[in-house]
Design an enzyme around this catalytic site. Structure first.
Site, short mmCIF file in Angstrom:
data_model
loop_
_atom_site.label_atom_id
_atom_site.label_comp_id
_atom_site.label_asym_id
_atom_site.label_seq_id
_atom_site.Cartn_x
_atom_site.Cartn_y
_atom_site.Cartn_z
N GLY A 123 15.80 9.92 11.56
CA GLY A 123 15.38 8.72 10.85
C GLY A 123 15.89 8.71 9.40
N PHE A 126 8.00 14.10 10.00
CA PHE A 126 8.31 12.70 9.69
C PHE A 126 8.03 11.77 10.87
CE2 PHE A 126 11.47 15.04 7.08
CZ PHE A 126 11.22 14.48 5.84
N SER A 152 1.77 8.09 2.91
CA SER A 152 2.32 6.88 2.31
C SER A 152 1.39 6.35 1.23
CB SER A 152 2.44 5.83 3.42
OG SER A 152 2.68 4.56 2.88
N ALA A 153 1.97 5.63 0.28
CA ALA A 153 1.16 4.95 -0.74
C ALA A 153 0.23 3.92 -0.10
CB ALA A 153 2.06 4.26 -1.74
N TYR A 195 -1.16 0.75 11.01
CA TYR A 195 -0.19 1.76 10.54
C TYR A 195 -0.83 2.61 9.44
CZ TYR A 195 3.48 3.79 7.65
OH TYR A 195 4.22 4.65 6.89
N LYS A 236 -2.01 6.83 9.05
CA LYS A 236 -1.70 7.78 7.97
C LYS A 236 -3.00 8.40 7.42
CE LYS A 236 2.70 7.46 8.01
NZ LYS A 236 3.43 8.55 8.63
N ASN A 282 8.17 3.66 -2.53
CA ASN A 282 9.12 2.83 -1.75
C ASN A 282 10.52 3.43 -1.75
OD1 ASN A 282 6.78 1.12 -2.49
ND2 ASN A 282 7.94 -0.46 -1.43
P1 NAD Z 1 12.27 6.23 10.62
O1 NAD Z 1 11.72 5.31 11.66
O2 NAD Z 1 13.64 6.00 10.12
O3 NAD Z 1 12.18 7.74 11.15
C1 NAD Z 1 11.13 8.18 11.98
C2 NAD Z 1 11.74 8.95 13.14
O4 NAD Z 1 10.72 9.45 14.00
C3 NAD Z 1 12.69 8.09 14.00
O5 NAD Z 1 13.92 8.73 14.12
C4 NAD Z 1 11.95 8.00 15.35
O6 NAD Z 1 12.86 7.92 16.43
C5 NAD Z 1 11.14 9.28 15.35
N1 NAD Z 1 9.92 9.24 16.17
C6 NAD Z 1 8.93 8.32 16.13
N2 NAD Z 1 7.97 8.64 17.03
C7 NAD Z 1 8.36 9.79 17.64
C8 NAD Z 1 7.80 10.61 18.65
N3 NAD Z 1 6.65 10.29 19.26
N4 NAD Z 1 8.46 11.73 19.03
C9 NAD Z 1 9.63 12.05 18.45
N5 NAD Z 1 10.23 11.31 17.49
C10 NAD Z 1 9.59 10.19 17.09
O7 NAD Z 1 11.24 6.25 9.40
P2 NAD Z 1 11.42 6.84 7.93
O8 NAD Z 1 11.56 5.70 6.99
O9 NAD Z 1 12.41 7.92 7.93
O10 NAD Z 1 9.95 7.43 7.71
C11 NAD Z 1 9.65 8.78 8.00
C12 NAD Z 1 8.17 8.98 7.83
O11 NAD Z 1 7.78 8.60 6.51
C13 NAD Z 1 7.31 8.13 8.79
O12 NAD Z 1 6.21 8.91 9.19
C14 NAD Z 1 6.87 6.98 7.91
O13 NAD Z 1 5.64 6.43 8.34
C15 NAD Z 1 6.73 7.65 6.55
N6 NAD Z 1 6.88 6.71 5.41
C16 NAD Z 1 7.99 5.92 5.32
C17 NAD Z 1 8.10 5.01 4.27
C18 NAD Z 1 9.31 4.11 4.15
O14 NAD Z 1 9.22 3.14 3.40
N7 NAD Z 1 10.42 4.39 4.81
C19 NAD Z 1 7.09 4.93 3.29
C20 NAD Z 1 5.98 5.77 3.41
C21 NAD Z 1 5.88 6.66 4.49
N1 UFG Z 2 9.52 -8.61 -0.32
C1 UFG Z 2 10.07 -9.87 -0.42
N2 UFG Z 2 10.90 -10.29 0.58
C2 UFG Z 2 11.20 -9.52 1.66
C3 UFG Z 2 10.63 -8.23 1.76
C4 UFG Z 2 9.77 -7.81 0.75
O1 UFG Z 2 9.83 -10.58 -1.38
O2 UFG Z 2 11.95 -9.97 2.54
C5 UFG Z 2 8.65 -8.12 -1.41
C6 UFG Z 2 7.22 -7.76 -0.95
O3 UFG Z 2 6.39 -8.89 -1.00
C7 UFG Z 2 6.86 -6.68 -1.99
C8 UFG Z 2 8.19 -5.99 -2.28
O4 UFG Z 2 9.20 -6.92 -1.90
O5 UFG Z 2 6.41 -7.27 -3.18
C9 UFG Z 2 8.38 -4.69 -1.49
O6 UFG Z 2 8.17 -4.95 -0.11
P1 UFG Z 2 8.55 -3.88 1.02
O7 UFG Z 2 8.25 -4.50 2.34
O8 UFG Z 2 9.92 -3.37 0.79
O9 UFG Z 2 7.58 -2.67 0.71
P2 UFG Z 2 5.99 -2.59 0.69
O10 UFG Z 2 5.58 -2.05 -0.63
O11 UFG Z 2 5.36 -3.85 1.13
O12 UFG Z 2 5.69 -1.52 1.85
C10 UFG Z 2 6.45 -0.32 2.01
C11 UFG Z 2 6.35 0.12 3.47
C12 UFG Z 2 4.94 0.50 3.79
C13 UFG Z 2 4.47 1.56 2.84
C14 UFG Z 2 4.63 1.10 1.41
C15 UFG Z 2 4.28 2.19 0.45
O13 UFG Z 2 6.78 -0.93 4.33
O14 UFG Z 2 4.87 1.00 5.09
O15 UFG Z 2 5.98 0.69 1.17
O16 UFG Z 2 4.98 3.34 0.75
F1 UFG Z 2 3.19 1.84 3.08
#
Ligand code: NAD
Ligand code: UFG
Length: 353
Positions: free
Chosen positions: A10, A80, A124-125, A148, A152, A178
């Site tokens: 991921g 992750f 996550s935040a 979701y 967490k 983010n």
């Molecule tokens: P991502 O979807 O790119 O990566 C997650 C990976 O986990 C994927 O490759 C998916 O195939 C794998 N996966 C999911 N379920 C599985 C399972 N049951 N068994 C094996 N593999 C599985 O997401 P990411 O952005 O890399 O996020 C990684 C972690 O960080 C996640 O837990 C996500 O919730 C957390 N997180 C992400 C963000 C963000 O904005 N990207 C913010 C806060 C927290």
């Molecule tokens: N936004 C837009 N247009 C879009 C997408 C987003 O205006 O098409 C705005 C949102 O309203 C927000 C900001 O851009 O004000 C950021 O939005 P994101 O969707 O990029 O991020 P969020 O902060 O809403 O949420 C992300 C992840 C959550 C995680 C959180 C904190 O999606 O899962 O960050 O880590 F929990």
């Protein structure tokens, strides 16, 4: 150290694998590829010049997972793997609870069975819900606003209970703000399925011509320009935070949470402007309805991570935008179409059955 990485293919997992390998660690990686592509693993090998065992295993399959622990020496786990789309979690809550929570419980059971008791968990935040004030510190009240977020929060609680039951565990909960940006090699980056939910991948897909315009979700928030403010952090800085967390769990037991953010907030309009400057491409946008459940302002107090982990984000917004664009422009279709200039043919990792 020998680290098991779940969710390795991921977005954040792939960048962390690169940092782990570059720092001289061994990795054993697991992913069911439900939200990622195997090509990401080739690219990790290509960037680092190293190979590693890959198990295409679903964490829901405890027997398959057990094989990974039987066949490898594991010092610690970075976890992750999980589903992460907020909107989808509202539509499909059972899928989210089953995948994220049952998957984690299977992992923890297997770790316990094989005496592996060090884990870094991707929180996550979102666990702060609608924060009453900013910057957000780790001691703020916790509240999830959607399934979701509840996965967490529940996993954080499960891990705290686990430590209460057995103080040999060493657990770090990393609360990401983010993440945006990509590796400077432009070989790995974020590759969302379908239309992106998040701001930066949406902007880069508008820039590359895949989407016509950005919708700015609301401009009546109590912020300087009325649009939502977030703490964007470069994914490579975030990845490096995991190495610092590993150092901590290697030397002390306990359960601790840390914010991984920069401590700075930028509005949606500031993000558009910064991206336009870094990429030299205008981003057409229109003001749309605000998105249900969005907070006005969310940014971290990152001092605890600085003081206790010795970690702080280093890359600025310009670098984040530049790297997001370099990745997207070189890989307009993500990992789907292998770019022959970027990835040589053949698997650099070795797949385990
Ligand atoms: P991502 O979807 O790119 O990566 C997650 C990976 O986990 C994927 O490759 C998916 O195939 C794998 N996966 C999911 N379920 C599985 C399972 N049951 N068994 C094996 N593999 C599985 O997401 P990411 O952005 O890399 O996020 C990684 C972690 O960080 C996640 O837990 C996500 O919730 C957390 N997180 C992400 C963000 C963000 O904005 N990207 C913010 C806060 C927290
Ligand atoms: N936004 C837009 N247009 C879009 C997408 C987003 O205006 O098409 C705005 C949102 O309203 C927000 C900001 O851009 O004000 C950021 O939005 P994101 O969707 O990029 O991020 P969020 O902060 O809403 O949420 C992300 C992840 C959550 C995680 C959180 C904190 O999606 O899962 O960050 O880590 F929990």
């Amino acid at each position: 150290m020998s680290i098991l990485v779940t969710g390795c293919a991921g977005y954040i997992g792939s960048h962390t694998c690169v940092e782990l390998l570059n720092a001289g660690n061994e990795i054993i990686v697991v992913d069911n590829l439900m939200n990622s592509k195997k090509e990401a693993l080739n690219r990790i090998s290509e960037i680092t010049g190293k190979s590693f065992p890959f198990y295409q295993v679903d964490l829901l399959n405890e027997q398959e997972l057990e094989k990974v622990f039987i066949e490898n020496e594991i010092d610690a786990v970075i976890h992750f793997a999980g589903l992460k789309a907020v909107g989808e979690s509202v539509r499909l809550p059972l899928r989210y609870y089953h995948n994220n929570i049952t998957g984690t419980i299977n992992l923890l059971n297997t770790m316990k069975k094989y005496n592996v008791n060090r884990i870094v968990f991707s929180s996550s935040a979102t666990v702060y819900g609608m924060p009453q004030k900013v910057p957000i510190s780790e001691h703020f009240p916790l509240k999830a606003l959607n399934p979701y977020g509840r996965t967490k929060l529940m996993i954080e609680e499960i891990l705290r209970d686990l430590y209460q039951s057995d103080q040999n565990w060493s657990i770090t909960l990393l609360r990401y703000f983010n993440p945006i940006g990509a590796h400077e090699s432009r070989m790995i980056g974020e590759d969302p399925n379908g239309i992106p939910n998040n701001l930066m991948p949406f902007i880069t897909q508008v820039a590359v011509g895949k989407l016509p315009e950005l919708s700015v979700f609301g401009n009546h928030y109590p912020t300087a320009d009325g649009t939502g403010v977030r703490d964007y952090i470069h994914v490579v800085d975030l990845a490096k935070g995991h190495l610092k967390a590993l150092e901590k769990i290697d030397t002390s037991n306990g359960v601790e949470s840390f914010n991984l953010g920069t401590g700075k907030g930028y509005s949606v309009l500031e993000m558009i402007e910064a991206f336009e400057k870094a990429a030299g491409i205008p981003i057409p946008y229109r003001i749309a309805e605000s998105r249900a459940g969005d907070a006005a302002i969310c940014f971290a107090d990152p001092m605890k991570a600085k003081q206790e982990l010795g970690w702080a984000a280093e890359k600025d917004l310009h670098q984040m935008c530049e790297d997001s664009w370099r990745w997207q422009s070189k890989n307009p279709n993500g990992y789907e179409e292998s770019n022959p200039h970027l990835s040589k043919s053949g698997d650099f990792f070795y797949a385990k059955k």
